[in-house]
Design an enzyme around this catalytic site. Structure first.
Site, PDB file in Angstrom:
ATOM      1  CG  ASP A 193      -1.913   1.054   1.307  1.00  0.00           C
ATOM      2  OD1 ASP A 193      -1.724   2.141   0.806  1.00  0.00           O
ATOM      3  OD2 ASP A 193      -2.926   0.989   1.931  1.00  0.00           O
ATOM      4  CB  SER A 212      -3.092  12.335 -16.224  1.00  0.00           C
ATOM      5  OG  SER A 212      -4.188  13.071 -16.773  1.00  0.00           O
ATOM      6  CB  VAL A 217      -7.279   3.642 -20.312  1.00  0.00           C
ATOM      7  CG1 VAL A 217      -6.846   2.409 -20.301  1.00  0.00           C
ATOM      8  CG2 VAL A 217      -5.992   4.822 -20.257  1.00  0.00           C
ATOM      9  CE  LYS A 218     -13.113   0.616 -24.960  1.00  0.00           C
ATOM     10  NZ  LYS A 218     -14.059   1.677 -25.191  1.00  0.00           N
ATOM     11  CE1 TYR A 265      -6.017  10.717 -11.683  1.00  0.00           C
ATOM     12  CE2 TYR A 265      -6.155  12.094 -13.624  1.00  0.00           C
ATOM     13  CZ  TYR A 265      -5.724  10.853 -12.922  1.00  0.00           C
ATOM     14  OH  TYR A 265      -5.166   9.869 -13.771  1.00  0.00           O
TER      15      TYR A 265
END
Ligand code: NAP
Length: 314
Positions: free
Chosen positions: A94, A173, A270-271, A233
Site C-alpha cells: 500500500d 496524465s 483508458v477503459k 486529480y
C-alpha cells in the site's frame, strides 16, 4: 465535429495504428539489455493499466513483481498471469502505508537483492464529472503524489547498479500539464517557478499541493486559479510531473553504471475501473508507452513526459 477536432481525431488514430505496428516488432538481441534476472516492480498491478504493464514486461522476459494493497486480490491477479507461463512474483504494498513500504523493501532485499525497474502506476480518481472531488481531494493528492514520492524515495536505495541503468516510470496524465493550453494553473509566476529547474524544489511542489488542499478545506479553491477540470486529480498529476523532473535532475550526476532514469507518461483515456470503463483505448494500448520507457535501450532519456511514445511538453 469541427474540422480541427476531426483532424486531431484522425491524427490520434493514425498514431495508435503506428503504435500497434511498433508493438509487433520484437526487440533485437542488441536492444535487450535485460534478462530473467532483471526485476521490475509494478504498483497497483492487480488490475487495469498496472496489470497490463506487468503482463507485457513479463512477456518480454523480465521477472515482474506484482504489488497490490490487497494481497488476496494480488495473488488472484498473479495466478491469472502465471497461466501465460512467464515469471511473476507478488507482494502486498500500500503506497500510503509506511510500514507496508518498509516490509516490501526488506522482502525485496532478502529475496532479490534489489530491483531494476519501478513502475509507479497505483493511483486514484473519484471524479467522473469534470469538477473537483472535494470530499476525496486529500486522498487523491496523497495517493497520486505523496504515494508515488514515498515509493521513489524508498526504492532508489535498492535500485541495482547496471550498465543499462535502472528505470523509474511514473504514470501521470496530460491533465497535469503545467503549460498546456487548457486546464493549467492560472498564476503565471507559480507556473514559471514550477517549470524552471533552477528554482523547482520538493518544498515548492509540496507547498503548492498543500495550498490547494488548504483551499479545498476552506472552500475557497474555486477562486484559487487551479486547473479547471478534474481539479484535485490534475493538481496531483501536475505534482507527479514536477517531481519527476526534479528527481531526474537530482539523479543525473550519478556515475555510469549507477544511473537511474526517471520519466513519466500519460496513458490516454483508458477503459478501466478508473473511468468507469468509458475510455477510448484498451489497457493493452495504454500500457505500451510505459513498457517502452521501462525497456528503452541505447537512449539515456530522463526527466521527460511522454504520450504515445512521443515526448510532450510538461
Ligand atoms: P484502476 O483500474 O482504478 O487501478 C488503480 C490501481 O491503483 C488499483 O490496482 C488500485 O488498487 C491501486 N491503488 C490505489 N490506491 C493504492 C494504494 N494506496 N496503494 C497501492 N495501490 C493502490 O486505474 P487505471 O486506469 O489502471 O490507472 C492506473 C494509473 O493510470 C493511475 O495512476 C491513473 O491515475 C493513471 N491514468 C489513468 C487514466 C485512465 O484513463 N484510466 C488516464 C491517465 C492516467 P485497488 O484495486 O486495491 O483499488
Amino acid at each position: 465535429m469541427s474540422g480541427k477536432k476531426e483532424r486531431n481525431k484522425e491524427r490520434r488514430e493514425k498514431r495508435l495504428q503506428e503504435i500497434s505496428l511498433l508493438r509487433t516488432i520484437p526487440y533485437s538481441d542488441h536492444q535487450r539489455w535485460w534478462s530473467q534476472e532483471t526485476v521490475a516492480v509494478v504498483t497497483g498491478a492487480n488490475r487495469g493499466i498496472g496489470f497490463e504493464i506487468a503482463r507485457q514486461l513479463a512477456g518480454h522476459g523480465l521477472t515482474v513483481i506484482l504489488t497490490s494493497r490487497n494481497i488476496s486480490v494480488g495473488i488472484e491477479a498473479t495466478k491469472a498471469l502465471q497461466e501465460g507461463g512467464f515469471s511473476y512474483d507478488v507482494h502486498q504494498l500500500d503506497i500510503l502505508d509506511g510500514e507496508s513500504i518498509s516490509a516490501f523493501v526488506e522482502w525485496i532485499k532478502q529475496k532479490y537483492g534489489g530491483i531494476d525497474i519501478l513502475v509507479n502506476n497505483a493511483g486514484v480518481n473519484y471524479n467522473l464529472g469534470f469538477d473537483n472531488s472535494v470530499e476525496f481531494a486529500r486522498q487523491v493528492v496523497d495517493t497520486n503524489y505523496y504515494g508515488t514520492k514515498n515509493m521513489i524515495k524508498a526504492m532508489i536505495p535498492v535500485m541495482k547498479p547496471s550498465a543499462a541503468g535502472a528505470r523509474i516510470v511514473n504514470i501521470s496524465s496530460r491533465l497535469g500539464r503545467l503549460n498546456g493550453r487548457r486546464n493549467r494553473i492560472q498564476d503565471a509566476t507559480l507556473r514559471e517557478k514550477l517549470t524552471n529547474l533552477e528554482i523547482l524544489s520538493e518544498e515548492l511542489i509540496d507547498r503548492t499541493v498543500s495550498s490547494f488542499l488548504q483551499q479545498v478545506e476552506d472552500e475557497t479553491w474555486q477562486s484559487g486559479g487551479w486547473p479547471q477540470t478534474f481539479t484535485d486529480y490534475s493538481v496531483s498529476k501536475l505534482a507527479v510531473n514536477a517531481y519527476t523532473r526534479l528527481v531526474a535532475k537530482e539523479l543525473c550526476d550519478r556515475p555510469q553504471g549507477e544511473k537511474i532514469y526517471i520519466n513519466c507518461y500519460c496513458p490516454g483515456w483508458v477503459k478501466t475501473a478508473m473511468t468507469g470503463w468509458a475510455g477510448n483505448i484498451s489497457p493493452e494500448v495504454a500500457a505500451d508507452t510505459g513498457v517502452w520507457l521501462a525497456l528503452l535501450s541505447d537512449q539515456a532519456i530522463t526527466g521527460k513526459f511522454f504520450a504515445e511514445r512521443r515526448e510532450i511538453n510538461f
